[in-house]
Write a protein that holds these residues in place. Structure first.
Motif, PDB file in Angstrom:
ATOM      1  N   ARG A  17      30.355  47.574  56.584  1.00  0.00           N
ATOM      2  CA  ARG A  17      29.084  47.302  56.225  1.00  0.00           C
ATOM      3  C   ARG A  17      28.837  47.236  54.834  1.00  0.00           C
ATOM      4  O   ARG A  17      27.861  47.507  54.288  1.00  0.00           O
ATOM      5  CB  ARG A  17      28.060  48.390  57.043  1.00  0.00           C
ATOM      6  N   ASP A  18      29.964  47.567  54.154  1.00  0.00           N
ATOM      7  CA  ASP A  18      29.912  47.666  52.910  1.00  0.00           C
ATOM      8  C   ASP A  18      30.936  46.429  52.218  1.00  0.00           C
ATOM      9  O   ASP A  18      32.096  46.665  52.364  1.00  0.00           O
ATOM     10  CB  ASP A  18      30.579  48.762  52.261  1.00  0.00           C
ATOM     11  N   ARG A  52      30.688  45.192  48.846  1.00  0.00           N
ATOM     12  CA  ARG A  52      30.317  45.360  47.388  1.00  0.00           C
ATOM     13  C   ARG A  52      31.669  45.061  46.832  1.00  0.00           C
ATOM     14  O   ARG A  52      31.691  44.169  45.629  1.00  0.00           O
ATOM     15  CB  ARG A  52      29.872  46.504  47.168  1.00  0.00           C
ATOM     16  N   THR A  53      32.752  45.797  47.155  1.00  0.00           N
ATOM     17  CA  THR A  53      34.081  45.464  46.208  1.00  0.00           C
ATOM     18  C   THR A  53      34.387  43.939  46.308  1.00  0.00           C
ATOM     19  O   THR A  53      34.538  43.648  45.271  1.00  0.00           O
ATOM     20  CB  THR A  53      34.935  46.553  46.664  1.00  0.00           C
ATOM     21  N   SER A 113      32.265  41.960  44.323  1.00  0.00           N
ATOM     22  CA  SER A 113      32.493  42.345  42.950  1.00  0.00           C
ATOM     23  C   SER A 113      33.396  41.357  42.316  1.00  0.00           C
ATOM     24  O   SER A 113      33.221  40.780  41.434  1.00  0.00           O
ATOM     25  CB  SER A 113      33.105  43.551  42.401  1.00  0.00           C
ATOM     26  N   LYS A 114      34.598  40.988  43.211  1.00  0.00           N
ATOM     27  CA  LYS A 114      35.277  40.125  42.971  1.00  0.00           C
ATOM     28  C   LYS A 114      34.851  38.711  42.875  1.00  0.00           C
ATOM     29  O   LYS A 114      35.198  37.668  42.039  1.00  0.00           O
ATOM     30  CB  LYS A 114      36.539  39.942  43.958  1.00  0.00           C
ATOM     31  N   LYS A 173      31.939  37.856  42.298  1.00  0.00           N
ATOM     32  CA  LYS A 173      30.933  37.665  41.047  1.00  0.00           C
ATOM     33  C   LYS A 173      31.688  37.423  39.922  1.00  0.00           C
ATOM     34  O   LYS A 173      31.083  36.308  39.137  1.00  0.00           O
ATOM     35  CB  LYS A 173      30.088  39.183  41.015  1.00  0.00           C
ATOM     36  N   VAL A 224      24.075  42.070  56.246  1.00  0.00           N
ATOM     37  CA  VAL A 224      24.318  42.988  55.413  1.00  0.00           C
ATOM     38  C   VAL A 224      25.124  42.349  54.111  1.00  0.00           C
ATOM     39  O   VAL A 224      24.665  42.707  52.929  1.00  0.00           O
ATOM     40  CB  VAL A 224      25.419  44.185  55.858  1.00  0.00           C
ATOM     41  N   ARG A 236      22.511  40.378  52.107  1.00  0.00           N
ATOM     42  CA  ARG A 236      21.890  41.512  51.407  1.00  0.00           C
ATOM     43  C   ARG A 236      22.318  42.026  50.173  1.00  0.00           C
ATOM     44  O   ARG A 236      21.736  42.076  49.188  1.00  0.00           O
ATOM     45  CB  ARG A 236      21.428  42.779  52.219  1.00  0.00           C
ATOM     46  N   GLN A 237      23.726  42.269  50.259  1.00  0.00           N
ATOM     47  CA  GLN A 237      24.577  42.523  49.084  1.00  0.00           C
ATOM     48  C   GLN A 237      24.715  41.646  48.137  1.00  0.00           C
ATOM     49  O   GLN A 237      24.957  41.746  46.921  1.00  0.00           O
ATOM     50  CB  GLN A 237      25.880  43.608  49.486  1.00  0.00           C
ATOM     51  N   LYS A 275      22.647  39.318  47.440  1.00  0.00           N
ATOM     52  CA  LYS A 275      21.299  39.135  46.629  1.00  0.00           C
ATOM     53  C   LYS A 275      21.213  40.320  45.670  1.00  0.00           C
ATOM     54  O   LYS A 275      20.830  40.106  44.507  1.00  0.00           O
ATOM     55  CB  LYS A 275      20.239  39.154  47.892  1.00  0.00           C
ATOM     56  N   GLU A 276      21.682  41.465  46.156  1.00  0.00           N
ATOM     57  CA  GLU A 276      21.522  42.679  45.275  1.00  0.00           C
ATOM     58  C   GLU A 276      22.411  42.479  44.171  1.00  0.00           C
ATOM     59  O   GLU A 276      22.095  43.115  42.969  1.00  0.00           O
ATOM     60  CB  GLU A 276      21.648  43.981  46.053  1.00  0.00           C
ATOM     61  N   MET A 277      23.460  41.926  44.223  1.00  0.00           N
ATOM     62  CA  MET A 277      24.467  41.899  43.131  1.00  0.00           C
ATOM     63  C   MET A 277      24.163  40.774  42.247  1.00  0.00           C
ATOM     64  O   MET A 277      25.030  40.564  41.301  1.00  0.00           O
ATOM     65  CB  MET A 277      26.034  41.915  43.804  1.00  0.00           C
ATOM     66  N   SER A 311      13.629  36.833  53.353  1.00  0.00           N
ATOM     67  CA  SER A 311      13.034  37.198  51.848  1.00  0.00           C
ATOM     68  C   SER A 311      14.002  37.213  51.013  1.00  0.00           C
ATOM     69  O   SER A 311      13.805  37.436  49.850  1.00  0.00           O
ATOM     70  CB  SER A 311      12.400  38.655  52.117  1.00  0.00           C
ATOM     71  N   PHE A 312      15.227  36.705  51.391  1.00  0.00           N
ATOM     72  CA  PHE A 312      16.393  36.845  50.258  1.00  0.00           C
ATOM     73  C   PHE A 312      16.308  35.976  49.164  1.00  0.00           C
ATOM     74  O   PHE A 312      16.997  35.955  48.009  1.00  0.00           O
ATOM     75  CB  PHE A 312      17.780  37.293  50.869  1.00  0.00           C
TER      76      PHE A 312
END
Lengths: 288, 375
Positions: free
Chosen positions: B214-215, B217-218, B221-222, B224, B242, B245-246, B248-250, B273-274
């Protein structure tokens, strides 16, 4: 540069979650002296209680969270009274307590799944609408900022309580030697009950934080518990501050590993570190 | 010593009681030649892709009602036992063991997720139970065995189609691969990667996670930093929600292309809503209005999700084969293999592996809580 900042931020967020998990776990281990796997279930219960009050009954955010924390604490207290205390009274060994706590974890998880289904669900009401902060090229969500701040304040508060209050000193006394503590007049059974309440409440906070950050499912407790345990072992079992440092260290290594390798490696890295510590520095970074 | 003796005594007692119960249970459900024909059904009724699995159940019920009210299988009623495979290996295997040993089914419809099917199909093959999966697409299921069929195309086709669509139609030259390490996710990612590089495209990031991760992000990050044209994300819906969502958040600007699992209606609502550009590839079905209205009347929903037309057809294919060949497993498998069926999901014929002989795909866009075909 940008990626390094983002990875560092990811590590800080994960570290905050792990350290919450490690804090409660360590506190319980410190006094009750056994590996309480039921801690994972208590954390999940906190998150599901918030889900019930906040999303099903539409309570406001703060009271839902307060109720969630309270219910997690109360459940931990209850499990201690109904299960662990009875076993301790019969002089059950740590292994028996460990297995009993595995039973607690399984039963509570199953009950949660029966009531709420094993579906993954989100806690937040307005996903995607929350504020996002830019930190030197990396991003952090509002939820994560709140998690980080509340995590740090809980650690500080717990540190102060343990060091400067009579209650904290009593915990230390029971942790050092329960019999001697009883001789000098500490009601150790009552104290362990309170510790279970506080430790479980902190576990509940960890579960709730994960719920708002990503989402909830009945088995979430196990994942949280494992990161908490690994962090606690790295930091030094039973050392409350060590657990926090261990948590941030674990998060940093995990995230750096995922950056260089890939996501598949996350669990492998965490447990490789665990094994290395068990082999070469079983007492952890900071001895108790 | 005393305790362990007590424990052994208890354990033995429980084992005896359990054995008696199992025998009584098995004893009562031996199939007869005139009674109802029992078949099993395995799909995720809870957990990942539960919204697809539960509609698959409804579609199966619909088909069985129709078959039974039209006289059943030569007068014998069709009876289905529904089990939850939870889109995961162990629960699916437990479900199959129960269906085979306790319910004595002669065939199993399912699973939906490839990880379910891969887990229980070998057991079913050993017990000579015909399996027809309406939705499992992992390429490595092709060699499962003589009694295995699926009226859903292998991802060997889907990954290739997605790569060609991304390169030729969407103009993607750089792609990041974020996938779930499952039979389905890894299988489809491999095919995509091979075809996309063949065409001249570049894979800039390749990152897999467990289905329950569920994570992201790392990994993101690559992504992005690499800033690819598209993120190809064959992930299951719970993790996928998820992931989105991440993304979108990033603040990642890459567009997203995913696999057929994202036809999950829950994911589509959750990400409404994203405000992201999300496409996914799905197997083409010429779903008739008649089937659509029949199904929606039962589900109360507004969409026919993936696998529902396929499982409806699978039930009919199985019923037809039972009418022709009876319940003998070898004859039944031969009858299945000879199938030429025009159903609500299209034309269905099986090759020697039990795979579909043809596969057609469409691309859909997720927008405003629902999905629509991209022309």
């Amino acid at each position: 540069m940008e990626i390094a900042v983002q990875i560092a931020l990811n590590a800080v967020i994960a570290g905050a979650l792990y350290s919450l998990a490690a804090l409660g776990f360590n506190l319980v281990y410190n006094t009750a002296r056994f590996f309480d796997l039921g801690y994972g279930a208590v954390a999940a219960t906190g998150a599901y209680a918030v889900f019930y009050f906040y999303k099903t009954l539409q309570f406001d955010l703060l009271s839902s969270i307060a109720l969630g924390i309270l219910i997690a604490g109360a459940l931990g207290f209850l499990i201690e009274k109904v299960v662990y205390r009875q076993l301790r009274a019969r002089k059950a060994s740590q292994t028996v307590l460990l297995i009993a706590s595995l039973g607690v974890l399984t039963v509570v998880q199953a009950i949660i799944a029966i009531i709420f289904s094993s579906q993954f669900q989100t806690l937040s009401r307005n996903i995607g609408a929350s504020r996002i902060y830019n930190v030197y090229g990396g991003v952090m969500t509002e939820t994560q900022v709140i998690i980080l701040c509340s995590g740090l304040s809980i650690m500080t508060a717990l540190g102060i309580i343990l060091r400067y209050t009579l209650f904290g000193k009593a915990i230390k006394a029971v942790a050092d030697d329960e019999e001697v503590a009883q001789i000098v007049g500490i009601n150790s059974e009552r104290l362990i009950g309170i510790v279970f309440f506080i430790g479980s409440a902190i576990g509940g906070i960890a579960g709730i934080a994960v719920g708002f950050d990503t989402g909830i499912q009945p088995t979430m407790g196990m994942t949280l518990l494992l990161s908490g345990v690994v962090a606690a072992i790295i930091g030094g079992m039973g050392n409350v501050y060590g657990g926090v440092i261990g948590a941030f260290l674990l998060a940093a290594i995990e995230n750096a590993g995922v950056w260089y390798l890939s996501g598949e490696w996350k669990a492998a890295i965490a447990f490789a570190i665990l094994i290395l510590f068990l082999l070469f520095r079983p007492q952890g970074l900071f001895q108790k | 010593m005393d305790n362990s003796a007590k424990f052994i005594g208890w354990a033995a007692g429980i084992a005896v009681v359990a054995a008696v119960i199992v025998f009584m249970y098995v004893g009562t459900s031996t199939p007869s030649e005139t009674g109802p024909i029992t078949i099993g059904f395995i799909a995720p009724l809870t957990g990942d892709v539960a919204s697809i699995g539960s509609v698959a159940r409804t579609a199966t019920e619909l088909a069985v009602e129709e078959i039974n009210s039209a006289g059943g299988i030569d007068g014998r009623q069709l009876n289905v036992v529904y089990e939850d495979g939870q889109c995961s290996a162990t629960p699916a295997n437990n479900a199959a063991t129960k269906l085979i040993n306790a319910d004595r089914v002669i065939a199993i419809i399912g699973g939906v997720c490839s990880s379910e099917t891969a887990a229980f199909a070998p057991t079913a093959m050993q017990n000579k139970i015909v399996v027809i999966s309406e939705c499992s697409s992992a390429p490595n299921l092709s060699k499962t065995g003589k009694y295995f069929f699926r009226n859903y195309p292998s991802d060997a086709y889907q990954g290739k189609y997605a790569a060609e669509h991304a390169y030729n139609m969407l103009g993607a030259r750089n792609a990041a691969l974020i996938f779930h390490q499952t039979d389905w996710g890894t299988g489809i990612k491999d095919v995509f990667k091979q075809r996309f590089t063949e065409l001249g495209g570049n894979i800039v990031v390749e990152d897999g996670s467990p289905q329950e991760a569920r994570d992201y992000r790392t990994a993101l990050s690559k992504v992005k930093v690499a800033n690819p044209d598209y993120i190809y994300a064959p992930t299951y819906p719970e993790g996928g929600t998820v992931l989105l969502r991440q993304i979108k958040e990033m603040g990642i600007n890459s567009k997203i292309l995913a696999g057929d699992a994202w036809s999950d209606t829950r994911l589509q609502k959750d990400v409404a809503s994203f405000d992201l550009d999300i496409l996914y590839v799905e197997s083409k079905g010429n779903v008739t209005d008649e089937f659509k209205s029949k199904l929606l009347a039962k589900t109360g929903g507004d969409q026919v999700p993936l696998c529902a037309p396929q499982v409806y057809d699978a039930t009919y294919i199985l019923a037809e084969a039972l009418k022709k060949a009876g319940t003998d497993p070898d004859k039944l498998a031969d009858a299945m293999r000879a199938t030429k069926y025009d159903g609500v999901s299209g034309h269905i014929e099986f090759d020697a592996n039990g795979d579909m002989t043809v596969a057609e795909y469409i691309v859909k866009r997720i927008e405003n809580g629902t999905a629509a075909q991209v022309q």
